[in-house]
Scaffold this active site. Structure first.
Site, short mmCIF file in Angstrom:
data_model
loop_
_atom_site.label_atom_id
_atom_site.label_comp_id
_atom_site.label_asym_id
_atom_site.label_seq_id
_atom_site.Cartn_x
_atom_site.Cartn_y
_atom_site.Cartn_z
CE1 TYR A 51 -4.34 0.63 -0.20
CE2 TYR A 51 -4.33 -1.53 0.80
CZ TYR A 51 -4.99 -0.54 0.11
OH TYR A 51 -6.28 -0.70 -0.28
CD GLU A 53 -4.91 5.05 0.79
OE1 GLU A 53 -4.83 5.78 1.78
OE2 GLU A 53 -5.88 4.31 0.56
CG ASP A 206 -7.99 9.71 -24.38
OD1 ASP A 206 -6.96 9.03 -24.44
OD2 ASP A 206 -9.09 9.24 -24.01
CB THR A 232 -4.58 3.29 -22.20
OG1 THR A 232 -4.38 3.35 -23.61
CG2 THR A 232 -6.03 3.59 -21.88
CE LYS A 235 -6.94 1.54 -25.91
NZ LYS A 235 -7.29 2.14 -24.65
NE ARG A 241 -6.51 -3.93 -19.56
CZ ARG A 241 -6.56 -4.19 -20.86
NH1 ARG A 241 -5.80 -5.11 -21.40
NH2 ARG A 241 -7.37 -3.52 -21.65
#
Ligand code: PLP
Length: 433
Positions: A51, A53, A206, A232, A235, A241
């Site tokens: 973790y 954050e 984008d 992203t 691609k 991902r």
């Protein structure tokens, strides 16, 4: 620790089958690719256990000595991959994917119900750019913000910038999006900037589909004219991902965009970053900096042109008449068949592409076109002459689909699928071979 095959043979079999499917077939989905072994290693590593954050150096959990270095390395490589200076651009590498990246930009910069404009989904835009139908606000973007799409000039298949310019002055959006999921041409970013300036809107580019091509410098670069750029990472960039947001710094903005969007990602929308994906992305971005990556992207484009030329030779109608990037959008109307039926036939012989809306369509489930992309099979080593063969295979699939449609008991897609399953034409077996 026991291996997956011992702990969960059922899942092991599914992963093995999917792995075989990916290797055995011809993968033409424009948004997919095969990431490297090195990226996969980090994705499956212990980084997933942690973790963290917050941002590097400012975490809400202890034990982040190495995770901070992972994320900083990823940020530095992300800026380097697109030739950006950290005094002019900041980057957030935590978005879990493309949609969350876009939503973080909207929620960071806009108030609920502020206005946005993106390319209409049936004209090649993405859901997350504000898609809605007359019956329903489909995308959360269109629920929480007021969206007025812009469209293509249907006679050319190119974005209708003149109408966008006029509508932007009437609608007065706070943000306009340049970017698409099924647009084979370069965006005119300069024109988009002028339109944004005329109505005081932010320009968000984008570049999800084309970010690999942008990094390699083989398509037009959105950074010069944009305030924010999202992408992203899985691609054409060929990573794991994930998503990234680049935000302009300095000048009129100072760190305003950076702080607003960083805060929108966390604590606004997300909790703990997926550190295994961020580490894997850092590896991808190291590979992006290697000379082979540019050669690969050049080949992606050459392959796409070769396929486009062959499809035109075979009498296919390409939206916009051709391609400047990694995909072609084929309008099948002149062939008397739709994208859903062609997708079904090609799927049956392990050629994977997707049905796609083309201008004039009314149904997204049975749209009039197909979208074909070259990134994945270029990674597998295909060259121009191979993509001529790919175009020929698709043509054979289209012919089979037309034949089956004529033989089906009724007009529904269900009848077509039943006919294909119960009496497959001989040609299908040949195509499968
Ligand atoms: N933006 C564009 C232009 C896309 O094409 C896509 C996905 O296809 C996305 C955003 C969303 O990405 P994701 O599916 O990772 O949420």
């Amino acid at each position: 620790d026991r291996k997956l095959s011992q702990v969960d043979p059922e899942m092991y079999d599914l992963v093995t089958s999917e792995s075989k499917r990916q290797v055995d077939g011809i993968e033409l989905i424009a948004s997919e690719n095969f990431t490297s072994q090195a990226v996969m290693e980090v994705l499956g590593s212990c980084l997933t256990n942690k973790y963290s954050e917050g941002l590097p150096g400012r975490r809400y959990y202890g034990g982040n000595e190495y995770i901070d270095q992972v994320e900083r390395l990823c940020q530095d490589r992300a800026l380097a991959a697109f030739g950006l200076d950290s005094s002019e651009w900041g980057v957030n590498v935590q978005p879990l994917s493309g949609c969350p990246a876009n939503f973080a930009v909207y929620t960071g910069l806009l108030n609920p119900h502020d206005r946005i404009m993106g390319l209409d989904l049936p004209h090649g835009g993405h859901l997350s750019h504000g898609f809605f139908t007359p019956k329903k606000r489909i995308s959360a973007t269109s629920v929480y913000f007021e969206s007025m799409p812009y469209r293509l000039d249907e006679s050319t298949g190119i974005i209708d910038y003149d109408t966008l310019a006029k509508n932007a002055l009437l609608f007065r959006p706070k943000l306009i999006i340049a970017g698409a999921s099924a647009y084979a041409r370069n965006y005119d970013y300069k024109r988009m900037r002028e339109i944004c300036d005329s109505c005081g809107a932010y320009l968000l580019s984008d570049m999800a589909h084309i970010s690999g091509l942008v990094a390699a410098g083989v398509v037009d670069n959105p950074f010069e004219y944009s305030d924010i750029v999202t992408t992203t990472t899985h691609k054409s960039l060929r990573g794991p991902r994930g998503g990234m947001i680049f935000m302009r710094r300095g000048g009129e903005f100072g760190d305003d965009l950076l702080n607003a969007i960083n805060g929108a990602v966390f604590p606004g929308l997300q909790g703990g970053p997926h550190n295994n994906a961020i580490g894997a992305l850092a590896v991808c971005l190291k590979q992006v900096a290697e000379p082979e990556f540019k050669t690969y992207q050049e080949q992606v484009k050459k392959n796409c042109s070769a396929m486009a030329d062959r499809l035109i030779e075979l009498g296919y109608d390409l939206v916009s008449g051709g391609t400047d990037n990694h995909l072609v959008l084929v309008d099948l109307k002149n062939k008397g068949i739709d994208g859903a039926r062609v997708e079904t036939v090609l799927d049956a012989c392990h050629i994977t592409l997707n049905k796609n809306s083309v201008p004039g369509d009314t149904s997204a489930l049975v749209p009039g076109g197909i979208r074909i992309g070259t990134p994945a099979m270029t990674t597998r080593g295909l060259k121009e002459e191979d993509f001529v063969v790919v175009a020929d295979l698709i043509d054979r699939g289209v012919k089979i689909a037309t034949e089956v449609k004529a033989a089906a008991a009724g007009p529904k897609l269900k009848d077509f699928k039943e006919c294909l399953a119960s009496s497959p034409p001989e040609a299908l077996a040949q195509l499968e071979e």
